[in-house]
Write an enzyme that holds these catalytic residues in place. Sequence first.
Site, short mmCIF file in Angstrom:
data_model
loop_
_atom_site.label_atom_id
_atom_site.label_comp_id
_atom_site.label_asym_id
_atom_site.label_seq_id
_atom_site.Cartn_x
_atom_site.Cartn_y
_atom_site.Cartn_z
N ASP A 1 1.00 -1.17 -0.06
CA ASP A 1 -0.18 -0.01 0.18
C ASP A 1 0.86 1.27 -0.09
O ASP A 1 1.68 1.40 1.02
CB ASP A 1 -1.00 -0.03 1.30
CG ASP A 1 -1.69 1.08 1.17
OD1 ASP A 1 -1.54 2.28 1.06
OD2 ASP A 1 -3.09 0.73 1.36
N HIS A 2 1.09 1.58 -1.32
CA HIS A 2 2.21 2.76 -1.13
C HIS A 2 2.16 4.13 -0.27
O HIS A 2 3.09 4.66 0.08
CB HIS A 2 2.43 3.39 -2.67
CG HIS A 2 1.52 4.47 -3.08
ND1 HIS A 2 0.37 4.05 -3.68
CD2 HIS A 2 1.74 5.74 -3.27
CE1 HIS A 2 -0.31 5.41 -4.17
NE2 HIS A 2 0.61 6.13 -3.64
N HIS B 1 -5.89 2.97 0.96
CA HIS B 1 -5.01 3.96 1.35
C HIS B 1 -5.51 4.73 2.29
O HIS B 1 -5.17 5.27 3.49
CB HIS B 1 -4.76 5.12 0.08
CG HIS B 1 -4.06 4.29 -0.96
ND1 HIS B 1 -3.07 3.39 -0.99
CD2 HIS B 1 -4.24 4.51 -2.33
CE1 HIS B 1 -2.82 2.90 -2.02
NE2 HIS B 1 -3.37 3.72 -3.08
O1 LIG Z 1 -2.98 4.04 -5.64
C1 LIG Z 1 -3.31 4.99 -6.26
O2 LIG Z 1 -2.83 5.95 -5.83
C2 LIG Z 1 -2.92 7.43 -6.57
C3 LIG Z 1 -2.64 8.69 -5.77
O3 LIG Z 1 -1.39 8.43 -5.04
P1 LIG Z 1 -0.63 9.75 -4.65
O4 LIG Z 1 0.83 9.14 -4.04
O5 LIG Z 1 -0.37 10.53 -5.89
O6 LIG Z 1 -1.44 10.45 -3.77
C4 LIG Z 1 -4.20 7.47 -7.29
O7 LIG Z 1 -4.06 8.61 -8.43
C5 LIG Z 1 -4.58 6.36 -8.06
O8 LIG Z 1 -5.96 6.26 -8.85
C6 LIG Z 1 -4.59 5.07 -7.29
O9 LIG Z 1 -4.54 3.76 -7.94
#
Ligand SMILES: O=C1O[C@H](COP(=O)(O)O)[C@@H](O)[C@H](O)[C@H]1O
Length: 497
Positions: A179-180, A241
């Site tokens: 989960d990044h 997230h």
């Molecule tokens: O996992 C995802 O995250 C991005 C947003 O990530 P961020 O680090 O730029 O806040 C999102 O645009 C994407 O749809 C989603 O799959």
Amino acid sequence: MEPATFVLFGATGDLAKRKIYPALFQLFVDQKLPSSFSLIGLGRRELSHETFRSNVEQSLITFSRSEVKDADVVKKFLRAFRYHVLDVDRKEDYTKLLQVIEEREEELNITPNRMFYLSVGPEFFETIAANIHESGLGSANGWKRLVIEKPFGHDLVSARKLNHKLNQAFDEAEIYRIDHYLGKPMVQQMGQLLHSALSEQDLRTRDIASIQISANETLGVEERAGYYDHAGAIRDMFQNHMLQLLMMLTIELPNRSAVEEVGKLKRKVMKTLKPLNKMDVSHHIVRGQYGAGEIKGGQVVGYTDEPGIALESQNDTFIAARLQVNDPFWKDTPIYIRTGKRLKEKVTRIVIEYKSRGPLKDLLIVEIGPNEGIFFQRSQSGQERSDIEMPVRSQLSFTKEGGKDAYETLIHDALIGDKTYFAHWDEVELSWEWVQPILDAYRENLTPLHIYPAGSYGPHEADELLERDGFHWWFDFKNVSNNDATKGDIHTYEYNT
Ligand SMILES: O=C1O[C@H](COP(=O)(O)O)[C@@H](O)[C@H](O)[C@H]1O
Ligand SMILES: NC(=O)C1=CN([C@@H]2O[C@H](COP(=O)(O)OP(=O)(O)OC[C@H]3O[C@@H](n4cnc5c(N)ncnc54)[C@H](OP(=O)(O)O)[C@@H]3O)[C@@H](O)[C@H]2O)C=CC1
């Protein structure tokens, strides 16, 4: 660090190019890769090792945060890279892969520690895990780890089924669910920062009135219609997230914990989250979809006019939710979460609002991205603000990891076997359990879909969700243009003396 072979499924794909290679390169530059390291890239298309390496080099030039200037450094890095053709459904390809890996391990004289990274569509996860198991790729005399990208299931039932299948090939301890958001520097340091910023006594006596967590995006669906139109904001951002942000925030206050306790405490939060009933969902959840509007001075089309999206699509691109954690500390504190595409500005931010009697509100603001930092601010209720100086309590160095990409941290953690910032199955299951009534309500159309103009902060029903409780979303710059929205962002007293 132990030697390792990084087996990358989906080596020709978008995520590999944009995130995985730049992260590995940065780790190499920072000397954080194992000294004996080998990467085998996999995909269906026929590529020579040379072409593969040159594609990887190109991705470093385009996406790396380190300048790719020194040709020798890049050359050394790419020495570890090999390419192998594999179709995930063809069992014989895994047998050949095993041979290739064993030859490399022998050549490098390294222990067969193997990290299988699944950077492919979720429809392949089960097949790949089963084939790794059956081909003997996972039975060598070293460690094996499975790093798996999102989405982890489509709903509660499919997530459970997927997990069951993965467990036939890998133990929970061997599965690293990415989960990044958990790899973002501010999220990882949140507990420590809040700990330094405030004493427990402060938190108790000042009393927290409400919490807001926003992840607003200006981007639309882009080229991901096929995936996104079946996922929506709820599966793409909220179930994973946003709920992880909630867990990371609430475990630390007031129960600051040792790292090994993080998982346990996160599960506790999810268990105390007041469940929703599908008939009740529309009182707590606002579902939105963007219409046409203006982003950064340019006209953009509405969601259903995006390429690949059906005109009648009812998919959600925005969600706002009111949640309640039923534990003694948080039970009276409403928690509001929102996330959406095609909003006015790109920002991920947590605002903790303290109780106060007058018009001045004390806020603790955690900026997660694109800016990073933790701030105090005293603001007028409403949109007017007057900033005042707050006392500095302790030393913080929260810019230490600034700019670091989440993938660098998470890939490094997986290589050293540290699962702290990966999603444990229990958390994933509890998140799906909580979200399932919302999915049901959406499917049965029990929750209205509100269209909001691109370039706004979402449907006004999301404002009403807070107004009912006497709150408003902080820092929504409704009366300024898109271009000025980020300029209008507050930056008061940085907390790092
Ligand atoms: O996992 C995802 O995250 C991005 C947003 O990530 P961020 O680090 O730029 O806040 C999102 O645009 C994407 O749809 C989603 O799959
Ligand atoms: N891209 C992103 O920003 C993000 C992606 N993710 C997740 O990461 C994963 C990968 O996404 P992304 O890189 O965008 O996807 P892409 O479609 O860009 O890449 C898919 C990869 O899978 C390979 N592939 C497809 N079918 C097969 C097959 N039958 N056998 C072997 N390999 C196959 C393709 O290689 P070839 O065509 O050569 O076979 C390609 O390398 C997905 O789970 C996605 O949800 C998660 C967060 C963000």
